[in-house]
Design a protein around this motif. Structure first.
Motif, PDB file in Angstrom:
ATOM      1  N   SER A 200       0.958   6.249   4.202  1.00  0.00           N
ATOM      2  CA  SER A 200       0.005   7.503   4.255  1.00  0.00           C
ATOM      3  C   SER A 200       0.401   8.841   3.997  1.00  0.00           C
ATOM      4  O   SER A 200      -0.316   9.622   3.640  1.00  0.00           O
TER       5      SER A 200
ATOM      6  N   LEU B  52      -4.339   0.185  10.295  1.00  0.00           N
ATOM      7  CA  LEU B  52      -4.767   1.550  10.459  1.00  0.00           C
ATOM      8  C   LEU B  52      -3.689   2.562  11.081  1.00  0.00           C
ATOM      9  O   LEU B  52      -3.865   3.730  10.697  1.00  0.00           O
TER      10      LEU B  52
ATOM     11  N   SER C  66      -4.800   9.782   6.677  1.00  0.00           N
ATOM     12  CA  SER C  66      -5.966  10.246   7.743  1.00  0.00           C
ATOM     13  C   SER C  66      -6.154  11.821   7.674  1.00  0.00           C
ATOM     14  O   SER C  66      -5.195  12.373   7.150  1.00  0.00           O
TER      15      SER C  66
ATOM     16  N   PHE D  35       0.730  -1.196   0.063  1.00  0.00           N
ATOM     17  CA  PHE D  35      -0.192  -0.043   0.008  1.00  0.00           C
ATOM     18  C   PHE D  35       0.839   1.505  -0.032  1.00  0.00           C
ATOM     19  O   PHE D  35       1.925   1.415   0.616  1.00  0.00           O
TER      20      PHE D  35
ATOM     21  N   SER E 223      -2.486   4.089   7.721  1.00  0.00           N
ATOM     22  CA  SER E 223      -3.511   4.412   6.845  1.00  0.00           C
ATOM     23  C   SER E 223      -3.477   6.028   6.780  1.00  0.00           C
ATOM     24  O   SER E 223      -3.179   6.849   7.694  1.00  0.00           O
TER      25      SER E 223
ATOM     26  N   GLN F  52      -8.995   3.722   5.793  1.00  0.00           N
ATOM     27  CA  GLN F  52      -8.297   2.442   5.732  1.00  0.00           C
ATOM     28  C   GLN F  52      -8.428   1.955   4.002  1.00  0.00           C
ATOM     29  O   GLN F  52      -9.436   1.642   3.754  1.00  0.00           O
ATOM     30  N   VAL F  53      -7.300   1.710   3.582  1.00  0.00           N
ATOM     31  CA  VAL F  53      -7.275   1.308   1.873  1.00  0.00           C
ATOM     32  C   VAL F  53      -7.412  -0.159   1.880  1.00  0.00           C
ATOM     33  O   VAL F  53      -6.662  -1.012   2.691  1.00  0.00           O
TER      34      VAL F  53
ATOM     35  N   HIS G 288      -6.194  -5.487   3.721  1.00  0.00           N
ATOM     36  CA  HIS G 288      -6.333  -4.060   4.205  1.00  0.00           C
ATOM     37  C   HIS G 288      -5.176  -3.662   4.817  1.00  0.00           C
ATOM     38  O   HIS G 288      -4.187  -3.970   5.479  1.00  0.00           O
ATOM     39  N   GLN G 289      -4.949  -1.989   4.754  1.00  0.00           N
ATOM     40  CA  GLN G 289      -3.876  -1.483   5.112  1.00  0.00           C
ATOM     41  C   GLN G 289      -4.002  -1.371   6.648  1.00  0.00           C
ATOM     42  O   GLN G 289      -5.014  -1.300   7.301  1.00  0.00           O
TER      43      GLN G 289
ATOM     44  N   TYR H 106     -12.530   1.627   0.445  1.00  0.00           N
ATOM     45  CA  TYR H 106     -11.925   2.140   1.631  1.00  0.00           C
ATOM     46  C   TYR H 106     -13.078   1.924   2.865  1.00  0.00           C
ATOM     47  O   TYR H 106     -14.233   2.028   2.618  1.00  0.00           O
TER      48      TYR H 106
END
Length: 720
Positions: free
Chosen positions: A602, A707, A712, A599, A710, A696-697, A704-705, A643
């Motif tokens: 962020s 948290l 924000s 991913f 991720s 969350q991607v 899932h990425q 997402y």
């Protein structure tokens, strides 16, 4: 879409439904605690509010492109495109399904999802080629949830353009006033389909016209077909059998000289329902080499349809299959609307089993890797991510549908067999559902059932298969992968479950070409009982054609290796008989070693808030409405399918800086398929200094990425 003797009654019904649905929409979008009756405010599409899907009701709105100025437009864009190999319809009889239920735009209008766990959905996509979203508004735009679910399964989606009754005749005359106006409105419809991501139109001109308007009507249909084909390769424009080439509103119930002129300039005809047994054969003869473009209508409510529809819908399907034409199934929501017993889930599976028995499977998946399914039907009573429950409330959102399993309907299973069902009431591993296997199985027996039927040509990279299981006592679940070579050689490989050694698998060796034990077994970090198993297989040059679940039991001396089961998280196996079987399958992922789940960090994302609105409450509390948007800073479009949106409510520290999270809770807000999410009336307790929204991607392989990694966005609380 009507038969003549019912026009008056249905006109009244549709008027009442329209009034009810409009009122319901306003009430839900503008909730109030005031018990006194009051007129709901008119819906203003320019104002920020909970995103909804809605139709276009006037020619003026269609011509002015006002829809594109709506606050709701960006939310209504489909996020899933048809795979390129599905751009053309198969050269065989096809099934078109026309969704007409209670005027349309019911639970499915809530773009970000609703709260009705029992909302209507379709999950038998493997039996469908084309899906039409139908209502009695002038321009019916399919809600994005239907487009996303259908496209994922290789099914085309059409909107509806309809003119009916006296008002419709006025509209049709304006539409067809000149050749130029006909072309302009056709281009507006094409523009909408392109912008929202669906695949064409059903044209239903259900009015009487002066014969002088027919040349412009032909121009409208022809120009729409041409512009759609140019803009959306593989798109469809289908004509409904209503008005004739002479301008008469007269349903023909077949393809003939009175409606063939329209058939010749578009992609097919939806023939009215009241056809006789020999009409499909006559229509096929008229169509010639385009006989598969003739879609003979079947009204599931049975209103004059051959065979009577309802539980006899297959009677008409059998005739159409025999005569080599296509079928147009109208209003399969009959099962839901009429509350067929014993419950919707069972009745739905039973009804579609009739379709499968008559026509067989039409769509195959998986077709490409990575392939991921968590069996989510788009509704449920809880929602989990990697085994951790993030929502414990009823919900619905058809966009969240994963690839749907090809589970065969068994009717009333014997107590001595294994019952297979998609369960959305028990806690799942991912999403809102899982496949549950329960029944009776002896130690030396095994049970197998089809889950998917696909066509994936494997290269020289090893294939990784991961799946999650939660089982009771000695109940084990493996996967059987079926392969075929170019020389038609077939191989069946069992990916065995942990809890049984390879030596103990000897009885299976004569039933499968190969047995592979898992190379890695891990317990879920966030939920007790779920175990994730990974196996690796190399089948260079073979095509993966089927995935089956295989249920069997561990050896008695291994029964101590029990997993926790049941919604209470306890081991319930001691209360079961030795031959009783219970297990749940949470997800399946099939991917190559090169298909990783990286991913962007962020810092690669830009996240911000728009349409920020604070409202003061009691005792210093507030409510917030805000549109949160995100995009990659490098300008490239995001290729991620969805997402998950969370919020942290942060309290102010003594030094004035935002600090600890209030109540220690990370609140799940919902799911988005586009790069925006509207937060409506979020409760903000007194003492909150800021809100941190986390995006969350999610990847196409179901990962899932984390948290804490991720993207924000932090928003100070007004006045704090």
């Amino acid at each position: 879409m009507l038969i003549p003797y019912r026009q008056a009654l249905i006109s009244i019904r549709n008027l009442l439904r329209s009034i009810y649905n409009t009122f319901s929409l306003f009430v839900k979008m503008n909730p109030t605690d005031n018990n006194e009756s009051s007129e709901p405010p008119p819906f203003d599409p320019l104002q920020a509010s909970v995103p909804v899907s809605y139709p276009i009701k006037t020619l003026e709105d269609l011509e002015s492109r006002s829809y594109f100025d709506s606050f709701h437009f960006p939310f209504n864009k489909a996020s899933v495109s048809l795979q390129s190999d599905k751009s053309s319809l198969a050269d065989r009889p096809r099934i078109l399904v026309c969704h007409d239920m209670a005027g349309g735009y019911s639970d499915d209008k809530w773009v970000q999802g609703g709260t009705n766990a029992d909302a209507y959905a379709i999950w038998h996509w493997y039996l469908i080629d084309v899906f039409v979203y139908f209502s009695h508004s002038l321009v019916t735009l399919p809600p994005p949830c239907w487009i996303n679910a259908a496209h994922k399964h290789g099914v085309k989606v059409l909107g509806t353009f309809i003119t009916e009754w006296d008002e419709g005749r006025v509209i049709a005359n304006a539409l067809l006033s000149t050749k130029e106006s006909a072309q302009m409105y056709a281009e507006r419809l094409t523009e909408l389909a392109v912008a929202l991501g669906f695949d064409g139109w059903l044209i239903n001109m259900e009015v009487k016209l002066d014969v002088g308007k027919i040349p412009n009507l032909k121009e409208f249909v022809s120009h729409l077909t041409q512009t759609m084909h140019f803009s959306v390769p593989g798109s469809l424009v289908i004509w409904y059998d209503s008005i004739t080439v002479n301008g008469d509103l007269k349903w023909q119930d077949q393809l003939n000289a009175h409606n063939k002129h329209f058939f010749d300039i578009c992609d097919g005809i939806f023939v009215n329902y009241t056809w006789k047994e020999n009409y499909p054969k006559l229509s096929a003869a008229i169509a010639g080499d385009r006989k598969f473009d003739v879609y003979m209508g079947i009204d599931v409510f049975g209103r004059g349809s051959y065979g009577g529809g309802q539980w006899n819908t297959n009677v008409a399907l059998d005739v159409l299959k025999k005569d080599g034409v296509s079928a147009a199934i109208f209003a399969p929501g009959w099962v839901y609307e009429t509350k067929q017993p014993p419950d919707f889930q069972t009745a739905q599976n039973r009804w579609w089993a009739l379709v499968e028995k008559s026509w067989g499977i039409l769509q195959n998946f998986p077709r490409v890797l990575p392939f991921y399914s968590n069996f989510d039907q788009g509704h449920g009573y809880q929602f989990t991510i990697d085994g951790g429950q993030v929502l414990n409330n009823p919900w619905n959102n058809i966009s969240s549908q994963s690839f749907q399993p090809f589970i065969e309907f068994s009717g009333d299973p014997s107590p001595n067999t294994i019952q297979v069902l998609v369960d959305f009431k028990e806690a799942s591993y991912s999403g809102g559902g899982n496949i549950t296997f329960k029944g009776t199985l002896e130690d030396n027996a095994y049970f197998t059932t089809r889950l998917f039927q696909g066509e994936v040509l494997l290269a020289n990279l090893p294939v990784h298969c991961l799946y999650s299981v939660k089982s009771d006592g000695s109940s084990l679940v493996g996967l059987s992968l079926e392969f075929s070579s170019t020389m038609k050689e077939r191989k069946s490989v069992l990916l065995a479950s942990w809890g049984r050694t390879l030596l103990a698998m000897n009885p299976f060796l004569i039933k499968f070409s190969k047995v592979i034990m898992p190379c890695q077994v891990t317990r879920s970090e966030t939920a007790s009982g779920w175990v994730i198993q990974e196996s690796i297989i190399a089948m260079n040059g073979y095509t993966l054609t089927e995935i089956h679940a295989v249920c069997y039991r561990s050896r008695p001396e291994l029964n101590g290796l029990r997993l926790e089961s049941g919604s209470n998280g306890k081991d319930n196996s001691l209360g079961r008989s030795p031959s009783e079987y219970f297990a749940m399958l949470g997800h399946i992922t099939v991917k190559t070693s090169q298909q990783n789940s990286d991913f962007p960090p962020s810092t690669s994302w830009l996240v911000e808030g728009q349409y920020i609105k604070w409202t003061s409450g009691s005792l210093g509390s507030k409510t917030l409405s805000v549109k949160v948007i995100w995009k990659l800073k490098d300008g490239y479009a995001s290729l991620f399918p969805e997402y998950h949106i969370y919020v942290e409510k942060l309290a102010k520290q003594a030094d004035g800086e935002p600090g600890r999270m209030l109540e220690g809770v990370l609140e799940y807000l919902g799911m988005a398929q586009v790069d925006a999410f509207y937060v409506s009336d979020l409760a903000v307790p007194s003492g909150t200094s800021s809100l941190r929204f986390i995006i969350q991607v999610c990847n196409i392989d179901g990962t899932h990425q984390k948290l804490d990694a991720s993207p924000s966005f932090q928003l100070p609380v007004e006045g704090s």
